[in-house]
Every structure is written in C-alpha cells, then in structure tokens.
Design an enzyme around this catalytic site. Structure first.
Site, PDB file in Angstrom:
ATOM      1  N   GLU A   1     -23.298   2.341 -22.278  1.00 35.43           N
ATOM      2  CA  GLU A   1     -24.091   1.341 -22.873  1.00 35.43           C
ATOM      3  C   GLU A   1     -23.985   1.317 -24.521  1.00 35.43           C
ATOM      4  O   GLU A   1     -24.230   2.380 -24.983  1.00 35.43           O
ATOM      5  CB  GLU A   1     -25.730   1.436 -22.830  1.00 35.43           C
TER       6      GLU A   1
ATOM      7  N   ASP B   1     -26.382   5.888 -21.422  1.00 35.55           N
ATOM      8  CA  ASP B   1     -27.328   5.512 -22.436  1.00 35.55           C
ATOM      9  C   ASP B   1     -26.951   5.351 -23.872  1.00 35.55           C
ATOM     10  O   ASP B   1     -26.548   6.611 -24.222  1.00 35.55           O
ATOM     11  CB  ASP B   1     -28.934   6.121 -21.914  1.00 35.55           C
TER      12      ASP B   1
ATOM     13  N   HIS C   1     -32.602  -3.601 -16.912  1.00 37.72           N
ATOM     14  CA  HIS C   1     -34.045  -3.496 -16.971  1.00 37.72           C
ATOM     15  C   HIS C   1     -34.776  -3.742 -18.241  1.00 37.72           C
ATOM     16  O   HIS C   1     -35.864  -3.341 -18.541  1.00 37.72           O
ATOM     17  CB  HIS C   1     -34.431  -1.922 -16.512  1.00 37.72           C
ATOM     18  N   ASP C   2     -33.721  -4.068 -19.135  1.00 31.81           N
ATOM     19  CA  ASP C   2     -34.490  -4.457 -20.558  1.00 31.81           C
ATOM     20  C   ASP C   2     -34.376  -5.763 -21.013  1.00 31.81           C
ATOM     21  O   ASP C   2     -34.711  -6.031 -22.263  1.00 31.81           O
ATOM     22  CB  ASP C   2     -33.632  -3.698 -21.709  1.00 31.81           C
TER      23      ASP C   2
ATOM     24  N   ASP D   1     -27.849   7.777 -14.386  1.00 28.15           N
ATOM     25  CA  ASP D   1     -27.943   7.334 -15.732  1.00 28.15           C
ATOM     26  C   ASP D   1     -27.980   8.422 -16.355  1.00 28.15           C
ATOM     27  O   ASP D   1     -29.013   9.386 -16.410  1.00 28.15           O
ATOM     28  CB  ASP D   1     -29.252   6.379 -15.894  1.00 28.15           C
TER      29      ASP D   1
HETATM   30  O1  LIG Z   1     -29.981  -4.274 -28.343  1.00 30.44           O
HETATM   31  P1  LIG Z   1     -28.930  -2.998 -28.862  1.00 30.44           P
HETATM   32  O2  LIG Z   1     -29.288  -2.577 -30.276  1.00 30.44           O
HETATM   33  O3  LIG Z   1     -27.427  -3.551 -28.638  1.00 30.44           O
HETATM   34  O4  LIG Z   1     -29.046  -1.965 -27.763  1.00 30.44           O
HETATM   35  C1  LIG Z   1     -29.063  -2.028 -26.269  1.00 30.44           C
HETATM   36  C2  LIG Z   1     -30.242  -1.426 -25.739  1.00 30.44           C
HETATM   37  O5  LIG Z   1     -30.544  -0.190 -26.031  1.00 30.44           O
HETATM   38  C3  LIG Z   1     -31.573   0.377 -25.815  1.00 30.44           C
HETATM   39  O6  LIG Z   1     -31.663   0.505 -24.454  1.00 30.44           O
HETATM   40  C4  LIG Z   1     -31.559   1.700 -23.857  1.00 30.44           C
HETATM   41  O7  LIG Z   1     -31.898   2.962 -24.486  1.00 30.44           O
HETATM   42  C5  LIG Z   1     -33.618   3.248 -24.469  1.00 30.44           C
HETATM   43  C6  LIG Z   1     -33.924   4.540 -25.088  1.00 30.44           C
HETATM   44  O8  LIG Z   1     -33.317   5.222 -23.932  1.00 30.44           O
HETATM   45  C7  LIG Z   1     -34.084   2.957 -23.022  1.00 30.44           C
HETATM   46  O9  LIG Z   1     -35.538   2.354 -23.315  1.00 30.44           O
HETATM   47  C8  LIG Z   1     -33.584   1.537 -22.755  1.00 30.44           C
HETATM   48  O10 LIG Z   1     -34.414   1.370 -21.124  1.00 30.44           O
HETATM   49  C9  LIG Z   1     -32.140   1.851 -22.478  1.00 30.44           C
HETATM   50  O11 LIG Z   1     -31.281   1.046 -21.644  1.00 30.44           O
HETATM   51  C10 LIG Z   1     -32.848  -0.481 -26.104  1.00 30.44           C
HETATM   52  O12 LIG Z   1     -34.238   0.056 -25.755  1.00 30.44           O
HETATM   53  C11 LIG Z   1     -32.667  -1.998 -25.315  1.00 30.44           C
HETATM   54  O13 LIG Z   1     -33.765  -2.940 -25.872  1.00 30.44           O
HETATM   55  C12 LIG Z   1     -31.517  -2.504 -25.870  1.00 30.44           C
HETATM   56  O14 LIG Z   1     -31.061  -3.744 -25.184  1.00 30.44           O
END
Ligand SMILES: O=P(O)(O)OC[C@H]1O[C@H](O[C@H]2O[C@H](CO)[C@@H](O)[C@H](O)[C@H]2O)[C@H](O)[C@@H](O)[C@@H]1O
Length: 547
Positions: free
Chosen positions: A246, A195, A319-320, A100
C-alpha cells in the site's frame, strides 16, 4: 491444488474486513470462524486470494492497524487454532490467504514500546524520538509528535498517537520484523499486503516542512527500496507469495521500482491517486462531486506508465474508501447498472483486481445521519478538529457522510434477517438500512445480479490473455461521459465502453470492432446500428475479437 507462481497475474483478490464480515457466535464483531463458514461463498465467486485485514492482538484504536502482538490473534476474532482452521479450510478450496503486515508503526501497547520508553532499553531505538518536535502533522489530525513522560522526549506517530512509528534504521528491528513475517509464511500464509509500506524510511535530518505537513520527508523515503529488497531476500525469495504494497501518496516512478517485473521488491502496488478525484484542491473533507476526466486521466496514466515494467493492483474499494457505487455510480435507480459498469471498467484494465467485501453485491454507503453512528478514529478526530476551527457541524457531517471510512465498514449484508444475518447481537456499527434489498442471498439467487457479473469478470480474466497482457490505450480522454479504452496483443483486441452517467450517449466503434463479439454487458442487448452504439444510463460493454 493452490495456484502456481505463473498464474498470479490472472488471479483476483478478495479483501475481508473481519470485524464486519460475519459472527456465527452471535458477537458484536465478526470472527475468524465467521470467515471460515463463508469460504464456500467466496470460492463460488471464483477468487483466488483472501486478504484479511489485521487480526493480530490489538487495542483496536484503529481497528487492528495498531498491533500490540504480531504473533497472537486478537481474542475478539478467536484463537490461533481458529486461524489454523481457516488456513486449512481455505487451502481445501484452493483459496490462498494473505496477511496484512502493519510495520510502519505498532501500538503503544506493544511490548517494544512499553520497554522502549526507557532510554536505556534496547527497544528505545525501535522508535523515533526527538527532543523537540517538527511541524509534521499526523494523517489522523493534530501533530505527528507526542511527548512521552517516561522517555522525556517526543515520539513520532504519522497516524494516531497510539500508533508509534518504528525506526527502520535499526537493523535489529528489521530482523524482528522479517522473523515475524517468516512465522506467518511458514504457517502457510500465501501472501502479504504491506500497510503504508512506502512511509518506513524517514529523512534522518527530520527537518521542519516549510510548505506542507511533512510528507515529503517520509514518503518514498531515502532507504525504502533498500529495505524492501532486504525484506524480499529475507522473506519472499524462493517462496510462492503474493505481495502487494500500500503506497501512500506515492509516484509512478517509485511504483515502477517497487513492483518492477524483476520482482526484487514486491509483486504489485496500490496507489490512491484515482481515489482523490473528489478531493477539491486536495481537500478530502469537503463534500464534492468527482472529476470524471481526472479519473480517466489518472488511471490511464498508471496503466500506460506501468505496462511492461511493473504491475498495478487495481481497485475501487477498500476498508478506507466510500462504496464505489455511491461514489462514482448511482446508488438509487441505477444501482445495479452502475455497479456492473464500474466492475467491467475496472476488470478490463491491466493489473490484479481487488474486490472488497460487499462490493460484489453492490453494497452502498449507509448514509448515517448522526455523528454517533460513526466509529472511525480518523472521522472522529477530524470532526473535533473542524469544530475547533469553527466549521459548521452540518457542513462537516455532509463531508463525513460522503467520505468517512466507516462507509465501507458497515456489516456485510448476508440476508434479510435481523442485522442482515451478520450476527444475532447488535453489531459494533449499524447495518446499512437497505440490507433487505441488497444482500448475498438475493444476489446469488438472481442470475442477473451484480454478484454474477463479478463472477463472470473473474472468469474472463483467466480465459482471455488480452486481459492480462494487452497494451492499454485510452480512446476518449475528453469525452464528458464515456470512458472507452482498448487493450491489444498481437492476436487479440478488446474494447471496453462505459457510460459513467445517467444520460444516453453514443459512441462510434473503430472499424475493426464493428463485428466484434460481446464478452460481457450490463443490459440485455447492445443498441448497435452499424458502427454506432447507443450507450444507455451507466451502460458498459466489453467487445472482443481475434486479429
Ligand atoms: O491517501 P494516501 O496518503 O495515499 O494513503 C493511503 C491510505 O493510507 C492509510 O491507510 C492505511 O494505514 C492506516 C494506518 O495503519 C490504517 O488506518 C488504514 O486502515 C490503512 O489502510 C490511511 O489511513 C488511508 O486513509 C489512506 O487511504
């Protein structure tokens, strides 16, 4: 032998959140050795790639998405030797490891930021500074700019205030990032998950956003395609690497370019539009049922919009996100049926399927009842913000129970022993109480389990070309409970029928499919009378014929 570049479209990826996977050492958090010890289990599922969420040195304010050293393993996960052992053991089992890469931002504990606070340091320009903040909002709540006393200026952080955004306009920063990626690539890593990579290019005029939270000025920004093409040339070109971006709040048009078949940028993209169908009026933090018609429409639009041009990463969970069986299925009486139905629906689509740890055994949301059960920075910030706005605690907790990222982060359920076999120590976050019923040991032993259903779906993708190349067509856009779609190539036809609800319903097969074979189903038989199929609660059937 590892997979060759020609095979990647038939592969499946398994996502590991190491903190919650397994600790053979008896620690509160999972470790790299824990992943290595479970490789035989992962290989038995039939997956090709393992994506590890960040294991770099980090203060762990956002569970590793706040990197303080890209070249070091966080001691909580083990050592670089543990990582090298994992790579070697994975390769022996024909499993490729994906890292990642978190380079929209880094931790404020990173040396770059510590030095960069000094305006005279060459690292100052690695970050984004303003004398006056704009009205942009952080995705984790509150303003996106924080004042730094040493610099005497505001720095941008689209996420937590300990995650400072990096300045991609600076060629030295970009060079440092490419070198870091080359380091992991040359170690033998076989892929990268990037990410929120579509947020790296910001509108350099940094305007206030009169109507929103600022995202229009940094999402799919002005130079993002240039940067990804540069990364491709510097890191990916000439190497057999799986690459997935992502893409936060992105568009179909941009994703067609990010993952165009010409492979000038990435191999594939994640988008999240289909996972916002339970956000009424775009509001995540409101408890609400999901909109089934929207789910079908959005996923179908992305199938049709990408086919022949670009490539989707297809997924229900990560994981989100909450657990899919709790979200779009039934995690009580029809847990097994609905988990299998959701798996069949997803794995019949075009794209590369991603399976998040525990999804393959039908793990559910834990249904925590107290705020003290939660650990996630986004959840905790949100709670404070809503309380300050005067919202009732019970109402906020109801939304958190449904939507919190911690739903996906409870420890992997291995068996019925203490802490679900995750560790002998009390885990960093509670185990879901249903681990005595839902666990790997039971799932592997039962040939009718969700695990064996996933295993079969992964095998089918390798076996039937139509799953990779078939053109997609949605057959039931307006049906309130059935998602039926077909995939066709010149000589193969596939039909996937899924009932997303607990009431029985019927579907009339197209004439050509009336005597088709059944590739996979989640009931012991198909209730078919001529062309009429009765679909029982959460029933799903995949029909197939050659033409
Ligand atoms: O919901 P979106 O605006 O389409 O964004 C997608 C996800 O983005 C973020 O996730 C990723 O980045 C974060 C910061 O590095 C990290 O906390 C997370 O674990 C990463 O997967 C956001 O935090 C997610 O909630 C969104 O789903």
């Amino acid at each position: 032998m590892t997979l060759t570049t020609t095979d990647w479209r038939k592969s499946a990826v398994y996502q590991i959140y190491p903190k919650s996977f397994y600790s053979p050492e008896g620690k509160a958090t999972g470790t790299l050795r824990g992943v290595t010890e479970k490789l035989d289990y992962l290989a038995s599922l039939g997956i090709d790639y393992l994506w590890l969420t960040p294991v770099y040195a980090s203060p762990q304010n956002d569970n590793g998405y706040d990197v303080s050293n890209y070249y070091a393993i966080d001691p909580s996960y083990g050592t670089m030797q543990d990582f090298d052992d994992l790579l070697a053991e994975a390769t022996k089992r024909d499993l490729a490891v994906m890292m990642d890469i978190v380079v929209n931002h880094c931790s404020t504990e990173h040396d770059w930021f510590k030095q960069g606070r000094n305006p005279d340091s060459p690292y100052h320009d690695y970050f984004i500074w303003q004398d006056e903040p704009t009205n942009w909002q952080s995705k984790f709540g509150g303003p996106a700019w924080s004042f730094d006393e040493v610099a005497g200026k505001y720095y941008l952080h689209l996420f937590d205030q300990t995650q400072a955004d990096l300045n991609w306009e600076n060629p030295r920063l970009r060079e440092d990032i490419y070198q870091m990626m080359q380091f992991w690539r040359d170690k033998g890593v076989r892929g990268f998950r990037l990410d929120v990579i579509n947020l790296i290019s910001k509108d350099q005029s940094f305007p206030n956003d009169p109507t929103g939270d600022g995202r229009t000025f940094y999402t799919d920004g002005p130079r993002v395609h240039d940067y990804l093409q540069e990364m491709n040339q510097r890191v990916f070109e000439g190497h057999d690497l799986m690459t997935v971006g992502e893409m936060s709040s992105t568009t179909l048009n941009h994703c067609r370019q990010y993952s165009h078949v010409s492979e000038e940028e990435l191999k594939m993209t994640f988008n999240f539009h289909h996972l916002k169908v339970d956000y009424p009026d775009g509001q995540k933090w409101t408890a609400a049922p999901f909109d089934f018609l929207e789910l079908k429409r959005i996923m179908s639009d992305w199938q049709v919009g990408m086919q022949g041009k670009a490539w989707n990463a297809i997924f229900w969970c990560n994981h989100d996100q909450p657990r899919v069986v709790s979200r779009f299925g039934d995690d009580t009486i029809y847990r097994v049926e609905s988990a299998k139905m959701l798996a069949t629906t997803l794995h019949g689509l075009q794209g590369t399927p991603y399976i998040y740890q525990g999804e393959e055994i039908g793990m559910t949301n834990p249904d925590f009842t107290n705020l003290t059960d939660y650990r996630d920075v986004e959840t905790l910030n949100l709670y404070e913000e809503k309380i300050a706005q005067g919202e009732a605690p019970e109402q906020i907790l109801a939304a958190i129970r449904q939507k919190s990222r911690d739903n996906a982060r409870t420890p992997m359920q291995w068996d019925t022993t203490l802490h679900a076999g995750f560790s002998e120590a009390t885990p960093w976050i509670d185990v879901a109480p249903n681990y005595t019923d839902i666990n790997v040991k039971a799932a592997v032993a039962n040939p009718d389990s969700v695990f064996h259903h996933y295993k079969k779906l992964i095998q089918l993708r390798k076996q039937y070309d139509v799953l990779t190349n078939g053109m997609y067509r949605l057959l039931t856009p307006d049906d309130l409970s059935i998602w039926a779609y077909e995939r066709t190539t010149e000589d193969e036809q596939l039909l996937v029928l899924s009932n997303f609800y607990s009431s029985e319903t019927t579907f009339t097969l197209p004439e050509t499919m009336s005597d088709a074979d059944v590739l996979i189903q989640n009931y012991p038989d198909v209730a078919q009378d001529g062309r009429n199929v009765t679909l029982r609660p959460y029933e799903s059937v995949m029909f197939y014929r050659t033409t």
